[in-house]
Design an enzyme around this catalytic site. Structure first.
Site, mmCIF file in Angstrom:
data_model
loop_
_atom_site.group_PDB
_atom_site.id
_atom_site.type_symbol
_atom_site.label_atom_id
_atom_site.label_comp_id
_atom_site.label_asym_id
_atom_site.label_seq_id
_atom_site.Cartn_x
_atom_site.Cartn_y
_atom_site.Cartn_z
ATOM 1 N N SER A 77 0.801 -1.098 0.046
ATOM 2 C CA SER A 77 0.114 -0.100 -0.012
ATOM 3 C C SER A 77 0.975 1.116 0.001
ATOM 4 C CB SER A 77 -1.113 0.071 1.253
ATOM 5 O OG SER A 77 -1.778 0.765 1.044
ATOM 6 N N ASP A 127 -5.778 -3.995 -2.007
ATOM 7 C CA ASP A 127 -5.006 -3.556 -1.193
ATOM 8 C C ASP A 127 -4.086 -4.455 -0.621
ATOM 9 O OD1 ASP A 127 -3.444 -2.483 1.100
ATOM 10 O OD2 ASP A 127 -4.519 -0.727 1.003
#
Length: 901
Positions: free
Chosen positions: A82, A229
């Protein structure tokens, strides 16, 4: 005697042999990703870095990276999840820690990543507003349904990243091992639930996947698989880093939000808590597997605010690294003998005095009179070479002293800059002032300067500047800077549906051929082509052209055939609740056809629409035809101010019903397709009902020419730009009902916006001037202009007035403030003046209205919210009447201007 002589000779020879050398290894810069020398200490273990996700808290990674570079910590690989993948990619792409901090100070990542109001090329403002007015979207792609929930596509992220990552992708040949540091990016496969550690591919798309927060962004499809993610599988990618690089030392930087206990009161908080537990459980395992964990102390930081706390977050990262530096030093020097050398003093052997900063460093690392350890000598040598204070440096122990043999760099005698004139002009004067003749050359200072120059160009959109061959010529004392930029030689289209796609793409991209790569301009062309050809995506890759210094542009269209059902809702004070449903198709049959079947209703209006549009000539997708059929009903509650023969003068609660069938053609104009010129013909049946009176019907024919163009920066809450909307129509009312015969109408709207100061400022002031004019001659009642509401005149009610002629000028002073999640909040004091009349000649002598008030607008999730309070004063030939105040509230998924359509 012979034996004794031989022994004495051997002893004498041994006495003449130099003492063993203590040395480090210097790795010269490649002038692609590294611009300063790197220094390796013998016995150093293999070190990898694991950077965690954490939203905007990831900015603290920058401080850690800065301190790593300052102490000379060498890295053999970096893995990120991320926000950590973004920082790792910038670092691996050659940006220094200082340059990354400057980048976040210069680029508004809040808006780049999170602004849902950005414009799309190839669409008008009206089309942009309509496409973004959805609460819930059920899409059917590849034969299966998916609830998109109006999630963001991540287009803003892609645009922001392309300029920053293009250099790395170009010089590394799309393999992440070819970057400055080998890179691994962690994302989660939604189909399998497993993590994916990417080591190659399109770096921008891979980063988008790793950063696609569930519930905020749509999954990113890579090789046919949807990814989100990577925090769902390993937010702190220690295990991924160890597996990928077989590391001996794993340095983990954890910027995640500490797990906190909170009461669970509903389904949503239970779901969020469950997800937090899954992520935190995995992080416990990751922390336990790390050699050392650096956790910056971050007091408060908005998960989505990348700019407001930049300074404090960077400092937190620097402080956390320094707190762990002693333990980290022990890990890195574990394989270096910690022996005390047979020496009680340090001597520097150099032809000229060392730089004062170098002398101060030696005083700290090797203080006179203290025991001298091999480790400290290695650190001193590393620092001398790392900071450019020495060309060569090594140490020997002799005569009870450690002798540092230092060879300095020569002095700069001349500077020569070669390359493209625009680059030479930009750098020549500055480099001469920074590295004056007669001063010793410092490769570290030169590398920092050249790196900043290259990466400034990357941020500006020209990332492929090649400075290989630059450096200091020791023999002549000449400092040479060579600046080359590849130009786009050819455009290669792969996987086109037909020849028309290839021809169109090659024709459109012709304006890029022969020019240096500018990522912003190139992205505009790609977005435009993607929109015109109705593609899911148009992937682009810039690759080095074989046998030439130039580059090729490879384009791969990704086709789609999708259907969607969209839901929109809203509420307005006078219109009541509103509901809309739309079924639409994209690229129907693979030929660029778009279809729409929609219905919408509020208290005073109902509408249904069927529309189909598509290109006429495949080689000219900006030229298209459209067909539509619609039904519309409106209830007029009050007696008409301007009566028409269709109803009685005292009539109220009139019902107007129309059915239209039309066909038209349009062409996109105005640079990148933000303008639209359209010619259309319509047949209409209009019916009028009033209580128990019989229904009265009339038929009409019209031909209409319309034009729209703007350059607003955003489709809602625009801050800068101009807007032009105009229509002109002639029609014929067939002899069914008065008024009969020819009629005509015209419309013009001009709006200009400007903002004072930086658009990145937390609060700024602007001006908004908006003028509209509606003209009608011999108009039937169903063609009257529907007026009213704060978007028309502050202090008035929506649909409160129908008039054949009107003109209005609105003057606002918007105060724009940054609201939550980087969205806009506007407070707009307004003064509006409007006139209406039955005929054009009486426009400024019949009825006039003055509105003053305050309008507050914001966006909350997918809802547009407007609160307005204004005072309305009306007048006529006899003078002005008293003013009256009114409050109006609007909340809905449709942008504000849509309510006036």
């Amino acid at each position: 005697m012979r034996f004794l002589a031989a022994l004495l000779a051997a002893a004498a020879l041994a006495a003449q042999e130099p003492a063993p050398c203590i040395d480090v290894t210097v790795i010269p810069p490649d002038m692609v990703f590294t611009f300063s020398p790197r220094v390796e200490v013998p016995g150093r273990p293999k070190v990898v870095l694991a950077l965690s996700g954490g939203g905007a808290r990831g900015v603290a990674h920058i401080g850690v990276l800065q301190r790593m570079e300052e102490v000379g910590l060498s890295i053999d690989g970096v893995a990120g999840t991320s926000a950590g993948s973004l920082m790792g990619a910038l670092m691996a792409g050659g940006f220094s820690g200082k340059e990354i901090e400057d980048l976040f100070a210069r680029v508004d990542f809040n808006r780049s990543f999170l602004d849902p109001l950005g414009r799309s090329l190839g669409r008008t403002l009206t089309e942009d507003e309509a496409e973004n007015g959805t609460l819930l979207s059920l899409r059917f792609e590849a034969g299966g349904p998916s609830f998109a929930l109006s999630l963001r596509e991540g287009v803003e992220i892609r645009r922001a990243l392309e300029g920053l990552m293009t250099r790395g992708a170009y010089f590394s040949s799309a393999t992440f091992d070819g970057l400055k540091y080998p890179l691994r990016v962690v994302a989660t496969n939604l189909d399998t639930g497993h993590g994916k550690v990417f080591d190659r591919g399109d770096l921008v798309e891979v980063l988008r996947a790793s950063m696609a927060v569930p519930g905020a962004f749509r999954p990113v499809v890579i090789d046919g698989q949807p990814y989100v993610d990577g925090a769902l599988v390993e937010n702190l990618p220690v295990l991924a880093a160890k597996r990928a690089f077989d590391a001996e030392v794993t340095v983990a930087v954890d910027v995640s939000t500490p797990f906190q206990k909170a009461p669970v009161s509903n389904f949503f908080s239970l779901a969020a808590r469950s997800l937090d537990l899954v992520v935190e459980r995995r992080q416990w395992e990751s922390r336990a597997a790390a050699s050392i964990v650096i956790r910056p102390e971050i007091e408060t930081a908005d998960f989505l605010d990348y700019g407001r706390s930049l300074g404090s977050l960077v400092k937190a990262g620097r402080d956390a690294f320094d707190a762990n530096l002693p333990a980290l030093r022990e890990l890195l020097l574990a394989n270096v003998p910690d022996e005390t050398l047979p020496a009680d003093r340090v001597a520097v052997d150099c032809v000229r005095p060392l730089d004062p900063e170098a002398q101060a460093m030696l005083g700290r690392v090797l203080p006179q009179g203290a025991p001298v350890k091999r480790r400290d000598v290695l650190v001193a040598l590393q620092q001398l070479l790392l900071h450019g204070w020495a060309k060569q440096a090594r140490a020997r122990v002799a005569g009870g002293a450690v002798h540092l043999e230092v060879v300095p760099f020569g002095r700069v005698a001349a500077i020569r800059v070669e390359g493209r004139p625009r680059l030479v002009r930009r750098i020549e004067r500055d480099v001469r002032s920074r590295f004056p003749a007669g001063e010793p050359f410092n490769p570290a200072a030169f590398g920092v300067y050249l790196s900043a120059f290259v990466h400034d160009l990357a941020v500006e959109g020209t990332p492929l500047v090649d400075v290989r061959g630059s450096g200091f010529q020791e023999a002549t004392g000449e400092l040479v800077i060579r600046l080359q930029e590849p130009t786009i030689r050819t455009v290669i289209v792969k996987g086109a549906r037909g020849e028309y796609e290839s021809v169109y793409l090659e024709t459109l991209m012709a304006r890029a051929r022969g020019h240096v790569v500018h990522t912003g301009d190139l992205r505009q062309l790609l977005d435009l082509a993607q929109r015109r050809l109705h593609l899911a995506e148009l992937r682009a890759r810039i690759v080095a052209a074989e046998g030439t210094p130039d580059a090729d542009l490879e384009l791969t269209p990704v086709h789609q055939q999708a259907m969607a059902v969209d839901l929109s809702v809203g509420y307005e004070t006078n219109l009541g609740s509103a509901l809309g449903v739309k079924y639409r198709t994209e690229n129907l049959g693979g030929f660029g056809l778009e279809g729409e079947l929609s219905a919408a209703s509020n208290r005073l209006q109902q509408q249904a629409l069927l529309a189909i549009q598509g290109p006429v000539f495949f080689r000219f997708p900006g030229f298209a035809m459209e067909f539509w059929a619609s039904a519309f009903r409106q209830y007029v509650e009050n007696a008409l101010v301007y009566p028409s023969p269709e109803v009685r003068a005292d009539a109220s609660r009139t019902v107007i019903t129309t059915q239209d069938v039309g066909v038209g053609g349009y062409v996109r104009v105005g640079g990148f397709g933000k303008g639209k010129l359209e010619l259309a013909g319509t047949w209409r049946q209009a019916a009028f009902s009033l209580g128990v009176d019989p229904r009265r019907v009339r038929h009409e024919r019209t031909a209409e020419l319309s034009f729209e163009w703007d350059n607003f920066d955003r489709h809602t809450f625009p801050r800068e730009g101009l807007l032009v909307r105009s229509r002109y129509a002639i029609g014929d009312a067939l002899p069914d009902l008065d008024p009969q015969g020819a009629f005509r109408f015209a419309y013009l709207r001009l709006r200009g916006l400007t903002t004072f100061g930086s658009l990145r400022a937390t609060t700024n002031l602007g001006l908004d001037l908006d003028v509209e004019y509606g003209y009608g001659r011999n108009l039937p009642l169903d063609r009257f202009w529907n007026l009213g509401g704060p978007a028309f005149l502050v202090g008035s009610q929506a649909l409160a007035l129908q008039a054949p002629q009107f003109a209005v000028a609105r003057f606002g002073v918007p105060v724009r403030m940054r609201g939550p999640f980087a969205l806009s909040l506007q407070v707009v004091p307004r003064v509006d003046y409007a006139v209406t009349a039955a005929t054009a000649g009486g426009l400024f002598s019949d009825r006039r209205m003055l509105g003053t008030g305050l309008v507050v607008r914001t966006v909350f999730s997918r809802f547009y919210v407007e609160l307005a309070y204004g005072f309305l004063r009306q007048g006529g030939p006899g003078g002005w009447g008293p003013s009256s105040g009114s409050f109006n509230a609007l909340i809905g998924t449709q942008p504000f201007d849509i309510w006036r359509r």
